[in-house]
Design a protein around this motif. Structure first.
Motif, PDB file in Angstrom:
ATOM      1  N   THR A 118      69.930 -31.368  85.927  1.00  0.00           N
ATOM      2  CA  THR A 118      70.485 -32.681  85.621  1.00  0.00           C
ATOM      3  C   THR A 118      70.866 -33.351  86.930  1.00  0.00           C
ATOM      4  O   THR A 118      71.636 -32.797  87.717  1.00  0.00           O
ATOM      5  N   CYS A 120      72.245 -36.932  88.966  1.00  0.00           N
ATOM      6  CA  CYS A 120      73.045 -38.135  88.774  1.00  0.00           C
ATOM      7  C   CYS A 120      73.027 -38.960  90.048  1.00  0.00           C
ATOM      8  O   CYS A 120      72.886 -38.420  91.144  1.00  0.00           O
ATOM      9  N   MET A 121      73.203 -40.257  89.905  1.00  0.00           N
ATOM     10  CA  MET A 121      73.214 -41.154  91.050  1.00  0.00           C
ATOM     11  C   MET A 121      74.445 -40.889  91.902  1.00  0.00           C
ATOM     12  O   MET A 121      75.562 -40.750  91.384  1.00  0.00           O
ATOM     13  N   GLU A 126      78.538 -42.260  84.677  1.00  0.00           N
ATOM     14  CA  GLU A 126      77.522 -42.001  85.693  1.00  0.00           C
ATOM     15  C   GLU A 126      76.123 -42.105  85.101  1.00  0.00           C
ATOM     16  O   GLU A 126      75.906 -41.805  83.937  1.00  0.00           O
ATOM     17  N   THR A 127      75.173 -42.511  85.933  1.00  0.00           N
ATOM     18  CA  THR A 127      73.774 -42.539  85.543  1.00  0.00           C
ATOM     19  C   THR A 127      73.150 -41.185  85.841  1.00  0.00           C
ATOM     20  O   THR A 127      73.122 -40.761  86.998  1.00  0.00           O
ATOM     21  N   CYS A 128      72.660 -40.502  84.816  1.00  0.00           N
ATOM     22  CA  CYS A 128      72.101 -39.160  84.974  1.00  0.00           C
ATOM     23  C   CYS A 128      70.825 -39.026  84.163  1.00  0.00           C
ATOM     24  O   CYS A 128      70.586 -39.786  83.223  1.00  0.00           O
ATOM     25  N   ARG A 129      70.001 -38.069  84.527  1.00  0.00           N
ATOM     26  CA  ARG A 129      68.853 -37.679  83.715  1.00  0.00           C
ATOM     27  C   ARG A 129      68.469 -36.247  84.060  1.00  0.00           C
ATOM     28  O   ARG A 129      68.881 -35.705  85.091  1.00  0.00           O
ATOM     29  N   VAL A 188      69.989 -37.685  95.212  1.00  0.00           N
ATOM     30  CA  VAL A 188      70.825 -37.553  94.027  1.00  0.00           C
ATOM     31  C   VAL A 188      71.670 -36.292  94.132  1.00  0.00           C
ATOM     32  O   VAL A 188      71.456 -35.449  95.004  1.00  0.00           O
ATOM     33  N   GLU A 216      74.116 -31.910  88.618  1.00  0.00           N
ATOM     34  CA  GLU A 216      75.238 -31.518  87.782  1.00  0.00           C
ATOM     35  C   GLU A 216      74.952 -30.113  87.258  1.00  0.00           C
ATOM     36  O   GLU A 216      74.143 -29.928  86.363  1.00  0.00           O
ATOM     37  N   GLU A 273      68.192 -47.801  86.797  1.00  0.00           N
ATOM     38  CA  GLU A 273      68.677 -46.712  87.653  1.00  0.00           C
ATOM     39  C   GLU A 273      68.338 -45.338  87.081  1.00  0.00           C
ATOM     40  O   GLU A 273      68.001 -44.414  87.814  1.00  0.00           O
ATOM     41  N   ALA A 274      68.436 -45.171  85.763  1.00  0.00           N
ATOM     42  CA  ALA A 274      68.188 -43.852  85.169  1.00  0.00           C
ATOM     43  C   ALA A 274      66.743 -43.415  85.392  1.00  0.00           C
ATOM     44  O   ALA A 274      66.477 -42.278  85.782  1.00  0.00           O
ATOM     45  N   LEU A 282      66.032 -42.528  89.165  1.00  0.00           N
ATOM     46  CA  LEU A 282      66.767 -41.439  89.816  1.00  0.00           C
ATOM     47  C   LEU A 282      65.830 -40.428  90.474  1.00  0.00           C
ATOM     48  O   LEU A 282      64.865 -39.973  89.882  1.00  0.00           O
TER      49      LEU A 282
END
Length: 299
Positions: free
Chosen positions: A7, A9-10, A23-26, A55, A58, A190-191, A194
């Motif tokens: 995972t 995140c920005m 937060e922006t995450c993928r 990035v 997580e 953003e997502a 990333l």
């Protein structure tokens, strides 16, 4: 077969102001750790602790069964697989998948031609290749500098590919890196963006060079300024297929390198061709302005 994921995140902007909540995450694929068992995959991924530099991760990498690619590739000739990008502007729905992509399979390795407009697209290219072959991904050839062709490079590099481009490509990308990042992140969101980074080529081509994939030779030819100042074509001798990058347009209105402010000439130049091209009203004013400005300065 299991693949590694993490995972991402920005990163928060530097400074005294705390980042906003949410937060922006993928979840991102980490090529290079494929294994027959989940335990073997996770052991290798955790030892390497590899993640995109732009990035933060997580938690630790984890492994799961390899998913199917979201990109459709068709076999244009034996060992030649092609994907047609959307005829559209980059947006959150297409995550930068607006350029054509191909890969060529030899007896010893695989060469990918262009990487799409985001790390996410590059991950999907990797999955599409692995659905068809376990051979090493040895080369990624970038036909020119535009962001919809280069931002997917990192996953393929992580899988083992050497990045190859025109002799002008490193400077062209370096000069535009910040603009490309900002614009594409805004366009696709953003997502989706990333982990996407401007690549640094490992090798450049000034004129004509060959790549031997094993019983399959690709001819790489560098061109003088045309669509951009960094155009490269790829000719597969075995199939007779030429990959022309954006030196050749079909239904999409042809585009020159940079768009300038609209001038009076853009209302009339090329208007008779409007019914023959998709996205004509979007791209033709840009092209007309560039061409008109250049002609003004011709002696």
């Amino acid at each position: 077969m299991f693949e590694a994921f993490v995972t991402i995140c920005m990163l928060a902007a530097a400074g005294p102001v705390s980042p906003l909540p949410g937060e922006t995450c993928r979840i991102a694929l980490l090529p290079g750790f494929a294994a027959e068992t989940q335990a073997a995959c996770e052991h290798a991924a955790r030892l390497a602790a590899r993640q995109p530099a732009s990035v933060k991760a997580e938690g630790l990498p984890f492994c799961a069964l390899r998913p199917r690619s979201a990109l459709a590739f068709s076999e244009a000739a034996p060992g030649v697989f092609v994907h047609r990008g959307k005829v559209a502007e980059p947006d959150p729905a297409n995550v930068g998948d607006v350029s054509n992509i191909a890969f060529v399979v030899g007896s010893r390795g695989i060469a990918v031609i262009d990487a799409g407009g985001s790390r996410k697209v590059g991950e999907e290219i990797y999955l599409a290749i692995r659905e068809r072959s376990t051979l090493p991904i040895t080369h990624l050839i970038l036909t020119h500098m535009h962001p919809d062709h280069v931002f997917g490079a990192d996953p393929l590099r992580e899988a083992g590919a050497a990045i190859i481009g025109h002799a002008n490509l490193p400077r062209a990308l370096a000069d535009r890196a910040e603009t490309y990042r900002a614009n594409f992140a805004r366009l696709i969101g953003e997502a989706a963006f990333l982990g996407s980074q401007v690549p640094v080529p490992d090798r450049v081509i000034a004129e004509l060079e060959m790549i031997d994939l094993g019983d399959r030779v690709l001819e790489l030819r560098a061109f003088p300024p045309a669509h951009t100042a960094s155009d490269l074509t790829v000719f597969d001798r075995t199939s007779g297929i030429l990959f022309a990058g954006d030196l050749l347009f079909d239904t999409h209105t042809p585009a020159l390198d940079d768009g300038l402010a609209l001038g009076p000439a853009t209302e009339v130049i090329g208007r008779s061709e409007a019914d023959r091209w998709l996205l004509f009203d979007l791209f033709n004013p840009r092209n007309a302005t560039i061409a008109y400005t250049e002609l003004e300065w011709d002696p």
